[in-house]
Design an enzyme around this catalytic site. Sequence first.
Site: not given
Length: 354
Positions: A29-30, A46, A58, A96
Site C-alpha cells: 500500500t505504501t 484493498e 489472527y 495494492d
Amino acid sequence: MLDLSWPCGGRVAEHYYLAIEGVIGVGKTTLARLLQPELNAQLLLEVFEENPFLSAFYTDRARYAFQTQIFFLLSRYHQQHHVLARLLQSGPVISDYTFAKDRLFAHLNLKGDELETYERLHNALAENVIRPDLILYLEADTPVLMERIAVRDRPYERNISEEYIESLRAAYEAFMASYTEAPVLRIDTNRLDVVRNPQDLAEVVQRVRSALGQGTHQRALPHLAAPGTVAAEEALATARRRLADLQRLRRLADADSGLGDNPYYTIMCLQARVGELASHLARTWALEESLRAQFGNREEALEAAVRRSREQFQEALADCLTCMLRLANRLGIDLEGAYMRRLREPDAPRDERG
C-alpha cells in the site's frame, strides 16, 4: 517473430492496470501511494479493515478462516469487477493487491469441505475479473516482514505469528514462480526504503516504466571492492542484475526462430564476432596514432578515437553477447551465476582438461 509488444488486455496502453503483490507487511500500500503521482494513476486499495472476522482470525485461524476468506473473496470481487472496470475507463490504475491472491490465502487456510465450497464460488467469480497488465511483486525476508508489521502496529495484526508469515512467504514464492497470466516484475525490498530514500523510489519507478514500455532502464551495477573483501561480498549480495533476464529473453527468441540448437555453429559465430571486435580495436588504435599529433597527448587522442568508434564497438559487443547467451542456453549454464562466482573467486583454478 517473438512478440514483445505490450497488449494491455485489449485496452489502450495509457489505461494499464498495475497490481502490487507480496506478503503481509512488505509495503504494498505504501508503494502504491508513492507510485500514484509518479505514474499519474488512480488508486484501488484493498479495504481489509472492513472484514469483521480479521482480528479473530489472527487469534484463532482454524475457527475463523472460512468466514474471513469468504468475506475477502466477495469484497475483492466487488472491487475488481465493478470498481476497477470503471476506473480504467479514465486512465491507468494501481492496486495494492490482485484478485488471484485470494485463492493463495484460501489454500493456505482452508481444508476439506470449506476449501471445496470456496473453490466453487471462486471459480464462478474469477472469470469476470480483469487481469493486471503488470504485477509488481515485492519480496522480503521473514524477519524483515515481522519487523515492518511490528512498526506499523495494526491492532488486528499483533497476534500474527512468524510461522504464519514464513508459510505465507513460501506460498507467495511458489505462486509467483508459476504465475503466467501477466508479466511479473520482482523487487527485492529487504534493503529498499522508498519512503525515506528518493533514489530507491526513483529506481522502482524507472523499472516499472521500463516494464510497461514507457522507457528504457539499465539497472545499476554494483561498485565492487577488491574480491574477497566484506564490501565486495555485500555489493554482490545486494546487486540488482539483469543477465538472467537477458538469457531468458534469448531463449524465447531462439525458440521462436529455431536458432541456437547447434553449439558448434554458435562457437564459430562467436569467434567471428570476436574477430570483428578485434578489427574495430585495431582500427581504433591506428586512429589514435593519427590523432595524437592533433591533440598533443595520448589520452585525448584515445578518447577521440574511441568516441568515433563507439557505435561499432557497441554493435560488436552486442553480437558477442548474443552468441554467449545462446551458447549458455544450449549448454544449460546459468551465465549470471557463473559470472558472479568468478567475481567472488577470481583466482579459483579452472579445469584445463580437453
